[in-house]
Design a protein around this motif. Structure first.
Motif, short mmCIF file in Angstrom:
data_model
loop_
_atom_site.label_atom_id
_atom_site.label_comp_id
_atom_site.label_asym_id
_atom_site.label_seq_id
_atom_site.Cartn_x
_atom_site.Cartn_y
_atom_site.Cartn_z
N ASP A 252 0.88 -1.17 0.00
CA ASP A 252 0.00 0.00 0.00
C ASP A 252 0.91 1.22 0.00
OD1 ASP A 252 -2.00 1.83 0.15
OD2 ASP A 252 -2.83 1.15 2.06
N LEU A 253 1.26 1.69 -1.19
CA LEU A 253 2.27 2.72 -1.35
C LEU A 253 1.64 4.10 -1.49
CD1 LEU A 253 4.70 1.02 -3.91
CD2 LEU A 253 4.53 0.68 -1.44
N ASP A 254 2.24 5.09 -0.83
CA ASP A 254 1.80 6.47 -1.02
C ASP A 254 2.75 7.15 -2.00
OD1 ASP A 254 4.10 7.15 0.40
OD2 ASP A 254 3.02 7.59 2.26
N SER A 255 2.57 8.44 -2.21
CA SER A 255 3.34 9.15 -3.22
C SER A 255 4.84 9.16 -2.90
CB SER A 255 2.82 10.59 -3.35
OG SER A 255 2.91 11.28 -2.12
N ASP A 256 5.20 9.26 -1.62
CA ASP A 256 6.62 9.25 -1.26
C ASP A 256 7.27 7.91 -1.62
OD1 ASP A 256 6.49 11.83 -0.27
OD2 ASP A 256 6.10 11.21 1.79
N ASP A 257 6.53 6.82 -1.40
CA ASP A 257 7.04 5.50 -1.77
C ASP A 257 7.25 5.39 -3.27
OD1 ASP A 257 6.86 4.56 0.91
OD2 ASP A 257 4.72 4.16 0.63
N ILE A 258 6.29 5.89 -4.05
CA ILE A 258 6.38 5.83 -5.51
C ILE A 258 7.55 6.67 -6.01
CG2 ILE A 258 5.23 6.45 -7.67
CD1 ILE A 258 4.05 3.97 -6.45
N ASP A 259 7.70 7.87 -5.46
CA ASP A 259 8.82 8.72 -5.86
C ASP A 259 10.16 8.02 -5.61
OD1 ASP A 259 7.18 10.78 -6.67
OD2 ASP A 259 7.28 11.85 -4.75
N ARG A 260 10.27 7.37 -4.47
CA ARG A 260 11.52 6.69 -4.12
C ARG A 260 11.76 5.45 -4.98
NH1 ARG A 260 10.12 4.76 0.71
NH2 ARG A 260 9.54 2.80 -0.29
N ASP A 261 10.71 4.65 -5.17
CA ASP A 261 10.89 3.35 -5.82
C ASP A 261 10.84 3.40 -7.35
OD1 ASP A 261 11.00 2.35 -3.28
OD2 ASP A 261 8.98 1.50 -3.28
N TYR A 262 10.14 4.40 -7.92
CA TYR A 262 9.91 4.39 -9.36
C TYR A 262 10.40 5.64 -10.08
CZ TYR A 262 6.89 0.49 -8.18
OH TYR A 262 6.41 -0.71 -7.70
N PHE A 263 10.42 6.80 -9.41
CA PHE A 263 10.75 8.05 -10.08
C PHE A 263 12.17 8.54 -9.79
CE2 PHE A 263 6.13 9.82 -10.51
CZ PHE A 263 5.76 8.66 -11.17
N TYR A 264 12.87 7.87 -8.89
CA TYR A 264 14.17 8.37 -8.43
C TYR A 264 15.17 8.51 -9.57
CZ TYR A 264 18.63 8.67 -5.98
OH TYR A 264 19.86 9.06 -5.55
N ASN A 265 15.33 7.48 -10.38
CA ASN A 265 16.32 7.52 -11.46
C ASN A 265 16.02 8.64 -12.46
OD1 ASN A 265 17.74 5.38 -10.37
ND2 ASN A 265 16.76 3.84 -11.68
N TYR A 266 14.74 8.77 -12.82
CA TYR A 266 14.36 9.82 -13.76
C TYR A 266 14.67 11.20 -13.18
CZ TYR A 266 11.65 12.86 -16.78
OH TYR A 266 11.27 13.89 -17.63
N ASN A 267 14.29 11.42 -11.94
CA ASN A 267 14.48 12.73 -11.32
C ASN A 267 15.95 13.04 -11.09
OD1 ASN A 267 11.76 13.31 -11.32
ND2 ASN A 267 11.42 12.49 -9.27
N THR A 268 16.76 12.02 -10.84
CA THR A 268 18.19 12.22 -10.69
C THR A 268 18.83 12.71 -11.98
OG1 THR A 268 18.35 10.52 -8.96
CG2 THR A 268 20.38 11.12 -10.09
N MET A 269 18.36 12.15 -13.10
CA MET A 269 18.90 12.52 -14.40
C MET A 269 18.25 13.78 -14.97
SD MET A 269 21.30 10.41 -15.05
CE MET A 269 21.57 10.72 -16.80
N ASN A 270 17.13 14.20 -14.41
CA ASN A 270 16.40 15.37 -14.92
C ASN A 270 16.05 16.31 -13.76
OD1 ASN A 270 15.66 14.57 -17.94
ND2 ASN A 270 15.38 12.75 -16.66
N PRO A 271 17.06 16.88 -13.10
CA PRO A 271 16.81 17.71 -11.92
C PRO A 271 16.00 18.96 -12.19
CG PRO A 271 19.09 17.93 -12.63
CD PRO A 271 18.50 16.80 -13.42
N ASN A 272 15.97 19.42 -13.43
CA ASN A 272 15.22 20.63 -13.77
C ASN A 272 13.86 20.33 -14.39
OD1 ASN A 272 17.37 22.36 -12.93
ND2 ASN A 272 18.42 21.94 -14.89
N ASN A 273 13.54 19.06 -14.50
CA ASN A 273 12.26 18.68 -15.13
C ASN A 273 11.71 17.43 -14.46
OD1 ASN A 273 10.19 18.94 -17.03
ND2 ASN A 273 11.24 17.66 -18.52
N ARG A 274 11.61 17.46 -13.15
CA ARG A 274 11.26 16.28 -12.38
C ARG A 274 9.77 15.94 -12.48
NH1 ARG A 274 14.80 17.38 -6.83
NH2 ARG A 274 16.86 17.29 -7.85
N ILE A 275 9.49 14.68 -12.21
CA ILE A 275 8.11 14.20 -12.14
C ILE A 275 7.89 13.62 -10.76
CG2 ILE A 275 6.39 12.62 -13.09
CD1 ILE A 275 7.91 12.61 -15.70
N TYR A 276 6.81 14.03 -10.12
CA TYR A 276 6.48 13.51 -8.80
C TYR A 276 5.12 12.85 -8.81
CZ TYR A 276 10.40 16.29 -7.07
OH TYR A 276 11.65 16.81 -6.85
#
Length: 288
Positions: A252-276
């Motif tokens: 039962d994942l909330d948004s913080d869990d999703i950001d950590r588990d699924y969006f981290y790599n994208y946001n690391t590579m795109n610091p000026n165009n992140r998706i949350y």
């Protein structure tokens, strides 16, 4: 369950992200084939023209990319990537059937149709339209059964008539649906599924939690698309439901869990165009 425009925009968001991202949170190689060139161009133009609705102060040079990353894609990518991980894991554990309720233009069943039997359920007009699109795109659907139905009537009987087997390990997918059903109706649907699947089978869904800016915005967008958000839930609601149905909450994942588990790599590579991932939405896997 979804109207045509909602499903088209969801497909567009998956397509745009797949074609324009250096790191793909979710890779949908089939989405572009579902959309016609005219539809893709019209949605692009409509979104770009509506930048003031989404951000009246926007000063950048890529309004479409900004709208996709900040409004269209987050929820779609979150639930699609969550489902893909769960689906692939269930396949490793011997999954035999994959059932999509309110399938819309979801293409996840075409990634696994050489391994499991896939059943896609939606309104008859949606199913017929999707079948035409899939055939035109030359997508292999030999293991896919399409079930056009009314979810207010005998849809489960139609699923059985299409070859669904209550005794085979099954994953039921109900994404983007709980918002638009009365809470009692959604819970009755979960109960019905639990009664008709063997131990080890699973149900995936997302659900809105309480008052939140994202959910308030989603209500406004839903109204624009001719839909009405009817329900919000709590984790306590889900636990009570599971106790009644013999189910266990595996994730039962909330948004913080999703950001950590699924969006981290994208946001690391795109610091000026992140998706949350959208706040106020949880992603749930129930197991019998």
């Amino acid at each position: 369950m979804l109207n045509n425009m909602t499903a088209l925009i969801s497909c567009f968001a998956r397509c745009y992200h797949t074609e324009n991202s250096n790191i793909r949170i979710y890779d949908d190689k089939f989405a572009r084939g579902i959309l016609s060139d005219e539809e893709y161009e019209n949605i692009s133009f409509s979104m770009t023209s509506g930048i003031e609705f989404f951000n009246a102060d926007y000063k950048g040079n890529d309004p479409l990319g900004w709208i996709v990353n900040n409004h269209l894609a987050p929820a779609i990518l979150a639930r699609s990537s969550f489902n893909e991980r769960c689906l692939n894991n269930e396949i490793k554990l011997g999954l035999k059937q994959y059932v999509l309720l309110g399938a819309g233009y979801d293409t996840s069943g075409y990634k696994v149709n050489d391994k499991v039997d896939v059943f896609e359920l939606d309104k008859k007009e949606m199913i017929e339209d999707k079948k035409r699109r899939v055939e035109k795109a030359l997508i292999d659907t030999k293991r896919v059964s399409y079930v056009g139905c009314d979810f207010n009537e005998n849809w489960f009987d139609l699923l059985l008539e299409s070859g669904f087997d209550r005794n085979k390990k099954t994953l039921f997918l109900i994404l983007g649906v709980s918002y638009y059903l009365e809470k009692e109706t959604f819970f009755e649907t979960i109960k019905l599924l639990a009664e008709n699947m063997p131990k080890g089978s699973s149900i995936i869904f997302d659900y809105p939690v309480g008052e939140d800016e994202y959910n308030n915005e989603k209500e406004d967008l839903a109204k624009e698309a001719g839909e009405v958000m009817k329900s919000k839930y709590s984790r306590e609601d889900i636990l009570k439901l599971c106790n009644l149905c013999g189910l266990q909450v595996y994730e039962d994942l909330d948004s913080d869990d999703i950001d950590r588990d699924y969006f981290y790599n994208y946001n690391t590579m795109n610091p000026n165009n992140r998706i949350y991932a959208p706040k106020g939405v949880n992603y749930c896997l129930l197991v019998k």
